[in-house]
Design a protein around this motif. Structure first.
Motif, mmCIF file in Angstrom:
data_model
loop_
_atom_site.group_PDB
_atom_site.id
_atom_site.type_symbol
_atom_site.label_atom_id
_atom_site.label_comp_id
_atom_site.label_asym_id
_atom_site.label_seq_id
_atom_site.Cartn_x
_atom_site.Cartn_y
_atom_site.Cartn_z
ATOM 1 N N ASN A 175 1.459 12.284 6.650
ATOM 2 C CA ASN A 175 1.087 11.570 5.433
ATOM 3 C C ASN A 175 0.552 10.180 5.758
ATOM 4 O OD1 ASN A 175 1.496 13.052 2.904
ATOM 5 N ND2 ASN A 175 3.597 13.312 3.619
ATOM 6 N N CYS A 176 -0.066 9.567 4.756
ATOM 7 C CA CYS A 176 -0.421 8.152 4.816
ATOM 8 C C CYS A 176 -0.099 7.563 3.450
ATOM 9 C CB CYS A 176 -1.894 7.967 5.174
ATOM 10 S SG CYS A 176 -3.035 8.723 3.996
ATOM 11 N N GLY A 177 -0.375 6.291 3.254
ATOM 12 C CA GLY A 177 -0.029 5.652 1.988
ATOM 13 C C GLY A 177 -0.615 6.360 0.783
ATOM 14 N N PRO A 186 4.319 9.139 11.024
ATOM 15 C CA PRO A 186 4.021 8.727 12.403
ATOM 16 C C PRO A 186 2.956 9.542 13.117
ATOM 17 C CG PRO A 186 6.181 9.771 12.294
ATOM 18 C CD PRO A 186 5.741 9.524 10.881
ATOM 19 N N LEU A 187 2.846 10.823 12.824
ATOM 20 C CA LEU A 187 1.828 11.613 13.519
ATOM 21 C C LEU A 187 0.431 11.250 13.009
ATOM 22 C CD1 LEU A 187 1.688 13.566 15.815
ATOM 23 C CD2 LEU A 187 2.002 15.464 14.222
ATOM 24 N N ALA A 188 0.316 11.009 11.695
ATOM 25 C CA ALA A 188 -0.968 10.550 11.155
ATOM 26 C C ALA A 188 -1.346 9.192 11.751
ATOM 27 C CB ALA A 188 -0.889 10.459 9.631
ATOM 28 N N GLY A 243 0.809 -1.218 0.000
ATOM 29 C CA GLY A 243 0.000 0.000 0.000
ATOM 30 C C GLY A 243 0.836 1.258 0.000
ATOM 31 N N ASN A 244 1.880 1.291 -0.820
ATOM 32 C CA ASN A 244 2.807 2.433 -0.917
ATOM 33 C C ASN A 244 3.593 2.678 0.365
ATOM 34 O OD1 ASN A 244 4.099 4.626 -2.241
ATOM 35 N ND2 ASN A 244 2.660 6.095 -1.359
ATOM 36 N N ASN A 296 7.702 6.669 2.300
ATOM 37 C CA ASN A 296 8.571 6.564 3.479
ATOM 38 C C ASN A 296 7.748 6.745 4.754
ATOM 39 O OD1 ASN A 296 10.877 6.228 1.897
ATOM 40 N ND2 ASN A 296 11.309 8.426 1.843
ATOM 41 N N ILE A 297 7.814 5.745 5.637
ATOM 42 C CA ILE A 297 6.960 5.767 6.834
ATOM 43 C C ILE A 297 7.416 6.824 7.840
ATOM 44 C CG2 ILE A 297 6.081 4.353 8.761
ATOM 45 C CD1 ILE A 297 6.194 1.929 6.916
#
Length: 300
Positions: free
Chosen positions: A129-131, A143-145, A64-65, A138-139
């Motif tokens: 961000n998310c996928g 992290p805040l999302a 999922g990206n 890049n994860i």
């Protein structure tokens, strides 16, 4: 702040794609972090580094990206469990990264112990961000999302609960690089953000006093997540995603000193120190200097 402190190193470099940030915990230890905290009369227990499993390297596996999802999730799960245990022992967790994806594990372990955990996100980026919105996958930009319950369930449901943090309990300080999806989420959730424009306009003293007053009214604990790229690259060159026009060393010391005086922090982490990109361990030395101010060092 509690005088019994547990240091946890997380040599994670899989939340992004530049090698070297896995050496961040070692660099901060080498720069004298433990000794500095001990001189400030903290009872420091260094728990060493959490093992991080590496992908097989055959290709850029994504789910999922999300780059390296499985390994990032496993490392954060181990961190969450250790942080949870240390808080259960009435100790202050101080976490050394590693890239900023480790905040997923930090906040998972910490937020279990609070009804309204506050978070100060000291960073050039929003990490919201998310996928679907991430340009890179890049994860470390998520992290805040994730902590708001937005993202892949392997990350959002860590320790079997979500969300970890409420949007009204977050303050981002130093933002100057936000993706379109992050800006939209900030507006939608009403997240409090002090951009560099606002810091330049009203000054760091006012920004931090407003932050402290805002969080004191609504939270029962506060976590500081400090990304060294919040500082200007001239002050902290050893980071993976430098952004010009950042916070100065002096402004950052002032911010840490004000947090020390307010005595509101219940946990903290310092992330994104990359010795390979650094100049004579300058960035790790800056991080340790800021720790000194955060934990009560004074000139008089």
């Amino acid at each position: 702040m509690k005088k019994d402190m547990s240091i946890i190193g997380v040599p994670m470099d899989l939340g992004q794609n530049r090698r070297g940030v896995d050496m961040g915990p070692s660099a901060m230890r080498y720069a004298g972090a433990i000794e500095r905290l001990q001189r400030l009369q903290y009872n420091v227990s260094d728990l060493g580094d959490i093992p991080i499993n590496r992908p097989d390297g055959k290709d850029d596996k994504r789910d999922g990206n999300l780059r390296n999802l499985q390994q990032v999730a496993e490392g954060n799960q181990a961190l969450a469990e250790m942080v949870d245990q240390e808080i259960g022992k009435n100790r202050f967790p101080l976490i050394f990264g590693g890239d900023h994806s480790i905040a997923i594990g930090s906040l998972s372990g910490i937020a279990k112990h609070y009804k309204n955990l506050g978070v100060i996100w000291y960073d050039a980026h929003g990490d919201l961000n998310c996928g679907e919105t991430s340009p890179s996958g890049n994860i470390h930009g998520m992290p805040l999302a994730v902590s708001l319950g937005i993202g892949h369930e392997k990350l959002t449901n860590m320790l079997h609960y979500q969300p970890k943090v409420k949007p009204e309990n977050i303050v981002i300080v130093g933002a100057r690089s936000l993706d379109p999806g992050e800006r939209e989420l900030i507006r939608e959730k009403g997240i409090k953000v002090y951009t560099m424009h606002e810091i330049d306009r009203i000054g760091m003293t006012k920004v931090m006093q407003e932050t402290i007053d805002y969080l004191q009214e609504r939270t029962d604990g506060v976590h500081l997540s400090l990304d060294l790229d919040g500082l200007d690259p001239s002050e902290a060159p050893g980071v993976g995603t430098p952004v010009l026009g950042g916070l100065t060393y002096r402004e950052s010391h002032l911010a840490m000193e004000m947090l020390a005086e307010a005595d509101i922090l219940t946990s903290a982490e310092f992330v994104e120190v990359n010795p390979i990109l650094d100049d004579k361990n300058k960035t790790a030395t800056v991080a340790v200097g800021l720790m000194g101010s955060l934990f009560g060092e004074k000139l008089k």
